[in-house]
Design an enzyme around this catalytic site. Sequence first.
Site, mmCIF file in Angstrom:
data_model
loop_
_atom_site.group_PDB
_atom_site.id
_atom_site.type_symbol
_atom_site.label_atom_id
_atom_site.label_comp_id
_atom_site.label_asym_id
_atom_site.label_seq_id
_atom_site.Cartn_x
_atom_site.Cartn_y
_atom_site.Cartn_z
ATOM 1 N N ASN A 158 0.869 -1.180 0.000
ATOM 2 C CA ASN A 158 0.000 0.000 0.000
ATOM 3 C C ASN A 158 0.905 1.229 0.000
ATOM 4 O OD1 ASN A 158 -1.782 2.066 0.541
ATOM 5 N ND2 ASN A 158 -2.237 1.412 2.640
ATOM 6 N N TRP A 159 0.960 1.887 -1.138
ATOM 7 C CA TRP A 159 1.887 3.027 -1.261
ATOM 8 C C TRP A 159 1.334 4.305 -0.643
ATOM 9 C CZ3 TRP A 159 4.052 2.572 -6.995
ATOM 10 C CH2 TRP A 159 4.959 1.508 -7.033
ATOM 11 N N LYS A 160 0.081 4.305 -0.248
ATOM 12 C CA LYS A 160 -0.533 5.506 0.337
ATOM 13 C C LYS A 160 -0.284 6.705 -0.592
ATOM 14 C CE LYS A 160 -0.017 3.283 4.760
ATOM 15 N NZ LYS A 160 0.087 3.390 6.200
ATOM 16 N N GLU A 162 -6.576 4.599 7.909
ATOM 17 C CA GLU A 162 -6.433 6.035 7.630
ATOM 18 C C GLU A 162 -7.720 6.603 7.035
ATOM 19 O OE1 GLU A 162 -2.719 5.613 5.543
ATOM 20 O OE2 GLU A 162 -1.856 4.990 7.458
ATOM 21 N N GLY A 171 2.622 2.148 10.763
ATOM 22 C CA GLY A 171 3.579 3.244 10.625
ATOM 23 C C GLY A 171 4.310 3.586 11.906
ATOM 24 N N HIS A 224 -9.427 1.119 5.072
ATOM 25 C CA HIS A 224 -8.102 1.265 5.690
ATOM 26 C C HIS A 224 -8.227 2.200 6.899
ATOM 27 C CE1 HIS A 224 -3.984 2.545 6.352
ATOM 28 N NE2 HIS A 224 -3.645 1.396 5.809
ATOM 29 N N GLU A 228 -5.235 -5.040 10.586
ATOM 30 C CA GLU A 228 -4.181 -4.049 10.793
ATOM 31 C C GLU A 228 -4.457 -3.275 12.073
ATOM 32 O OE1 GLU A 228 -2.151 -2.799 6.889
ATOM 33 O OE2 GLU A 228 -4.043 -1.759 6.968
ATOM 34 N N SER A 279 3.503 -2.245 10.279
ATOM 35 C CA SER A 279 4.957 -2.296 10.487
ATOM 36 C C SER A 279 5.578 -3.639 10.103
ATOM 37 C CB SER A 279 5.308 -1.912 11.933
ATOM 38 O OG SER A 279 4.952 -0.562 12.177
ATOM 39 N N GLY A 317 2.901 -1.120 4.278
ATOM 40 C CA GLY A 317 2.917 0.283 3.896
ATOM 41 C C GLY A 317 4.340 0.744 3.630
ATOM 42 N N GLY A 318 4.964 1.332 4.647
ATOM 43 C CA GLY A 318 6.284 1.954 4.496
ATOM 44 C C GLY A 318 7.312 1.095 3.770
HETATM 45 P P1 PGA Z 1 2.952 0.224 7.632
HETATM 46 O O1 PGA Z 1 1.499 0.459 6.994
HETATM 47 O O2 PGA Z 1 3.507 -1.053 7.032
HETATM 48 O O3 PGA Z 1 3.749 1.441 7.204
HETATM 49 O O4 PGA Z 1 2.783 0.118 9.105
HETATM 50 C C1 PGA Z 1 0.610 -0.606 6.796
HETATM 51 C C2 PGA Z 1 -0.681 -0.120 6.198
HETATM 52 O O5 PGA Z 1 -1.119 0.990 6.533
HETATM 53 O O6 PGA Z 1 -1.307 -0.808 5.375
#
Ligand code: PGA
Length: 252
Positions: A12-14, A101, A177, A99, A171, A214, A235-236
């Site tokens: 997930n590149w956000k 966010e 993050g 998600h 998640e 993470s 994500g990251g």
């Molecule tokens: P993260 O994000 O790996 O940076 O914790 C995961 C996500 O939001 O899908």
Amino acid sequence: MSTVRGPVFAGNWKMHHSPEAARRFFADFLLLCPPRAGRTVLFFPPAVSLAAALEACATRPDIGLGVQNVFWEQQGAFTGEISPALAAEAGAAWVLVGHSERRHLFGETVADSVRKCCAALGAGLRVIVCVGETLEEREGGCAEQTVREQLEPVLQALPSGAEGRWMVAYEPVWAIGTGQTATPEDAQRMHAFIRELLRRVGADGDVLILYGGSVKPDNAAQLLACPAIDGVLVGGASLDPEQFARICEAGS
Ligand code: PGA
């Protein structure tokens, strides 16, 4: 893409990676991560970078691409939104729904995520429904209740026969993050709980459950070794071709 069996590695590149950055990413990643039987790799770039990602991955049917969000209406005066049909026509095969966010920064409700799931499946997209509790909810002893309240309405609303076209991503919000990953035991426990919710509606076998929060090259193998974890949503660490390729190798 036929029914996905796992393991699944979803990035997930956000709000990262422009079209040009996406091209650069795949120039490296495709070399670092050759196709491997039984492994599914998915990317969710920003919608404006989807075309560049599709073009870069044109020779790689093992890689699926999707968008990070859709609106449930088919078309109309909804400035800034993308319908499932538009996303599908632009080449998306997948979409993330709910998600954390979206839920916590943009006020997306459970009812919203139910509508999005149904509309996306109706337009032929495959869906990853994201669920997870906040730290406050975990410490208050209601992590499972939160996950149940996010997931049950989706289970009740989905058309029969949708199994195999959607997955769950657990998640925990406190792990996203933050560098603070759920322990394999905590993840395993929640995945087993989710599996039981799925079983109750008969949607068990064909619905995979991913873990996210993470996930890094050095913890991916341990998480993927848990029998209840069918893949990871990253994500990251999915922004860097080398790190994400190492994650994809970890569970393969
Ligand atoms: P993260 O994000 O790996 O940076 O914790 C995961 C996500 O939001 O899908």
